[in-house]
Design a protein around this motif. Structure first.
Motif, PDB file in Angstrom:
ATOM      1  N   PHE A  42      40.211  44.085  35.253  1.00  0.00           N
ATOM      2  CA  PHE A  42      38.965  43.323  35.438  1.00  0.00           C
ATOM      3  C   PHE A  42      39.140  41.896  34.951  1.00  0.00           C
ATOM      4  CE2 PHE A  42      37.323  43.171  31.062  1.00  0.00           C
ATOM      5  CZ  PHE A  42      38.048  44.189  30.446  1.00  0.00           C
ATOM      6  N   ASP A  43      38.212  41.042  35.374  1.00  0.00           N
ATOM      7  CA  ASP A  43      38.243  39.629  34.982  1.00  0.00           C
ATOM      8  C   ASP A  43      37.169  39.363  33.939  1.00  0.00           C
ATOM      9  OD1 ASP A  43      40.274  38.860  36.686  1.00  0.00           O
ATOM     10  OD2 ASP A  43      38.908  38.502  38.361  1.00  0.00           O
ATOM     11  N   TYR A  44      37.501  38.529  32.984  1.00  0.00           N
ATOM     12  CA  TYR A  44      36.506  38.148  31.979  1.00  0.00           C
ATOM     13  C   TYR A  44      36.846  36.757  31.464  1.00  0.00           C
ATOM     14  CZ  TYR A  44      34.150  37.947  27.428  1.00  0.00           C
ATOM     15  OH  TYR A  44      33.402  37.553  26.354  1.00  0.00           O
ATOM     16  N   ASN A  45      35.895  35.839  31.509  1.00  0.00           N
ATOM     17  CA  ASN A  45      36.091  34.473  31.009  1.00  0.00           C
ATOM     18  C   ASN A  45      37.382  33.835  31.507  1.00  0.00           C
ATOM     19  OD1 ASN A  45      33.747  34.334  29.639  1.00  0.00           O
ATOM     20  ND2 ASN A  45      34.646  34.370  27.576  1.00  0.00           N
ATOM     21  N   GLY A  46      37.726  34.078  32.726  1.00  0.00           N
ATOM     22  CA  GLY A  46      38.942  33.478  33.278  1.00  0.00           C
ATOM     23  C   GLY A  46      40.207  34.290  33.025  1.00  0.00           C
ATOM     24  N   PHE A  47      40.106  35.305  32.154  1.00  0.00           N
ATOM     25  CA  PHE A  47      41.272  36.154  31.907  1.00  0.00           C
ATOM     26  C   PHE A  47      41.311  37.273  32.936  1.00  0.00           C
ATOM     27  CE2 PHE A  47      40.456  34.420  27.668  1.00  0.00           C
ATOM     28  CZ  PHE A  47      41.733  34.099  27.241  1.00  0.00           C
ATOM     29  N   ARG A  48      42.507  37.697  33.288  1.00  0.00           N
ATOM     30  CA  ARG A  48      42.625  38.933  34.069  1.00  0.00           C
ATOM     31  C   ARG A  48      43.189  39.993  33.144  1.00  0.00           C
ATOM     32  NH1 ARG A  48      43.423  39.665  40.148  1.00  0.00           N
ATOM     33  NH2 ARG A  48      41.360  38.784  39.872  1.00  0.00           N
ATOM     34  N   ILE A  49      42.400  41.026  32.942  1.00  0.00           N
ATOM     35  CA  ILE A  49      42.739  42.025  31.926  1.00  0.00           C
ATOM     36  C   ILE A  49      43.164  43.341  32.568  1.00  0.00           C
ATOM     37  CG2 ILE A  49      41.798  43.324  29.970  1.00  0.00           C
ATOM     38  CD1 ILE A  49      39.803  40.887  29.699  1.00  0.00           C
ATOM     39  N   ASN A  50      44.279  43.865  32.109  1.00  0.00           N
ATOM     40  CA  ASN A  50      44.718  45.192  32.542  1.00  0.00           C
ATOM     41  C   ASN A  50      44.657  46.124  31.334  1.00  0.00           C
ATOM     42  OD1 ASN A  50      45.734  44.600  35.318  1.00  0.00           O
ATOM     43  ND2 ASN A  50      47.111  43.243  34.197  1.00  0.00           N
TER      44      ASN A  50
END
Ligand code: G4P
Length: 538
Positions: free
Chosen positions: A77-85
């Motif tokens: 998912f994406d959060y604050n410009g980060f792409r998180i796995n």
């Protein structure tokens, strides 16, 4: 440069796993994190997924019968410009060697601890694997809304049980179930807890600075005095926040909060994303570190999920991208077959459904259709071949003597067992001195024994008999001062060998392991072994 976006895509990626003991709140926390990313709309979806993810997969009856997951996956998912796995590490009855292997694909770990329980068994095991890899470990103490242990005591527990020092980034206010809020040491702000779910984003959380003259009144003079005293103690006697130590896994930043109430989750996530690094270079044998923003695509297989459809022997291989850009349909060099293969039908993992993927970047996890060619630890790459070091074998903890019910089916039995051990579902051992042919299956999670029995029956048509053995530990013999038979071992310790004939000792308890070390100077035992050797011998 062919992919000008590569550097930025790498920089915004964070790939981690949550390690915890069952019931610490991993499902709840994962769900809140996904909520921040807008990946799921309603709370409860991950939970529903946890309970019912098998309503959609009828490939393994055993999953349905038990209503639990036998395999794990990844969420993005994406959060604050980060792409998180987030890599899912199965923790209940479905704890298996896959859980350990998943950690090999993570760049960092979040260690989730129930504030009333402290460090528990499964957390210890998973922590050890993270330690082996020296990845950063962030601690989140959960369930602060409830009565729990004293925070100083929890810090001590982490140090004495896990051997890692901790550095609280925030600190809880309140005692014995009267949770008042969190003090953030970096901003000197206190977030006041008011109970209830704080929803997506903590917009409705009231804050007050510790320096505000009204603060003592806000949280109560007694709590204020205690907080000031605690913080002084942490400042004077605690470990300083040291980024180098954190990134090399020697110091764990510690956070407090309540996942169900969505309190302390967002401050944790924001700091976690800032402190952790984007994917770092991975060392390839004989080549050295390969930078993630290298144009050359590389990745490795860390998990193989078997037989989605029992009618076909197809599997799903999970690959972690390490460098360059992965593109659908690309042709890559494959290490264990030493040939080029085309990667068709890749899938990525969103919160709820598997979606087809067009491109992926370092840190991302992709599911590859596997006609049976991939093996654990395989490297895939473009350009000149490179090979990442393999995924180790982790010591199984449950052992059974297994044999086919019908001796005429021995050939199919061996074929099935061989296949399952190649996939990494089980490991096999035998005791050369036992006087008759035997096959010992070893697994990390006890449910894998049922999986073995079920799959041999459904895929190979072989019914097996199982006899539980009392061993709980296996250790590979790295060095021995004398022939194994001459070692001084407890009467319940067995000498055996693994699938490729490497000597091992099987123990019933940790005490026997300790005695083996004490009574045999020069004996070196290992909890993991090199998998490549095992596969190369096939
Ligand atoms: P797991 O995936 O680590 O096994 O844990 P899970 O999230 O399923 O949480 C286990 C139990 O702990 C759940 O309660 C959950 O609601 C509760 N829990 C999680 N975080 C917190 C927290 O911050 N505070 C409190 N008080 N409880 C928390 P349950 O009764 O098993 O399920 P349910 O009735 O909530 O569905």
């Amino acid at each position: 440069m062919e992919h000008p976006e590569l550097k930025t895509e790498v920089a915004r990626r964070r790939t981690f796993a949550i390690i915890s003991h069952p019931d610490a709140g991993k499902t709840t926390l994962t769900e809140k994190l996904l909520l921040y990313g807008g990946a799921i709309r309603q709370a409860g979806s991950v939970k529903a997924r946890k309970a019912a993810r098998h309503a959609t997969s009828d490939w393994m009856e055993i999953e349905k019968q038990r209503g639990i997951s036998v395999t794990s996956s990844a969420m993005q998912f994406d959060y604050n410009g980060f792409r998180i796995n987030i890599l899912d590490t199965p923790g209940h009855q479905d704890f298996s060697e896959d859980t350990y292997r998943t950690l090999v694909a993570a760049d960092s770990a979040v260690m989730l601890i129930d504030n009333a329980k402290g460090v528990e068994e499964q957390t210890i095991k998973l922590f050890k694997v993270c330690r082996l890899r020296s990845i950063p470990i962030f601690t989140f103490i959960n369930k602060m809304d409830r009565t729990g242990r004293d925070p100083f005591e929890l810090m001590e527990d982490i140090e004495s049980v896990l051997g890692i020092r901790s550095c609280p980034v925030n600190w809880p206010i309140g005692i014995h179930g009267d949770f008042k809020g969190l003090y953030h040491r970096d901003t000197r702000l206190i977030e006041l807890y008011s109970g209830g779910d704080h929803g997506q984003g903590q917009v409705n959380v009231e804050t007050v600075s510790i320096d505000d003259p009204g603060c003592p009144q806000k949280i109560g003079q007694g709590y204020y005095d205690k907080l000031v005293e605690d913080i002084e103690l942490l400042d004077v006697a605690g470990d300083a926040f040291d980024m180098d130590k954190i990134l090399s896994g020697q110091l764990t930043p510690m956070f407090f909060g309540s996942a169900t109430n969505n309190f302390g989750v967002e401050p944790f996530l924001n700091r976690f994303l800032t402190y952790t690094k984007s994917p770092t270079p991975r060392v390839a044998e004989g080549v050295g570190p390969v930078a993630p923003d290298d144009d050359k695509f590389t990745g490795f297989i860390f998990k193989i999920q078997a037989n989605m459809n029992p009618a076909h022997r197809d599997r799903l291989a999970f690959m972690r991208v390490c460098s360059g850009v992965f593109e659908k349909g690309m042709t890559v060099w494959h290490s264990s077959s030493n040939s080029r293969v085309k990667l068709a039908q890749p899938q990525t993992f969103m919160a709820q459904e598997h979606e087809s993927v067009e491109t992926a970047y370092p840190g991302d996890i992709i599911g590859l259709f596997d006609p049976g060619i991939f093996r654990l630890g395989d490297t895939l790459c473009t350009g000149s071949p490179v090979r990442y070091s393999g995924i180790p074998l982790f010591a199984p903890e449950f052992f059974c003597r297994v044999s086919p019910e019908d001796s005429m089916k021995r050939k199919q039995f061996l074929k099935g067992v061989n296949q399952l051990s190649q996939e990494g579902a089980i490991q096999t051992f035998k005791r050369p001195n036992i006087g008759r042919e035997e096959m010992i299956a070893g697994v990390v999670g006890v449910l894998q024994m049922d999986v073995l029995e079920y799959r041999l029956k459904s895929e190979y048509g072989v019914n097996i008999t199982r006899e539980n053995l009392p061993f709980r530990f296996v250790r590979w013999v790295v060095e021995t001062p004398k022939p194994l038979e001459k070692l001084r071992l407890t009467s319940t310790t067995a000498i055996a060998e693994d699938r490729v004939g490497r000597p091992v000792l099987m123990f019933e308890n940790e005490w026997s392991i300790r005695l083996a070390g004490e009574n045999n100077e020069g004996l070196v035992l290992a909890e993991t072994a090199d998998r490549m050797t095992a596969d190369e011998m096939d």
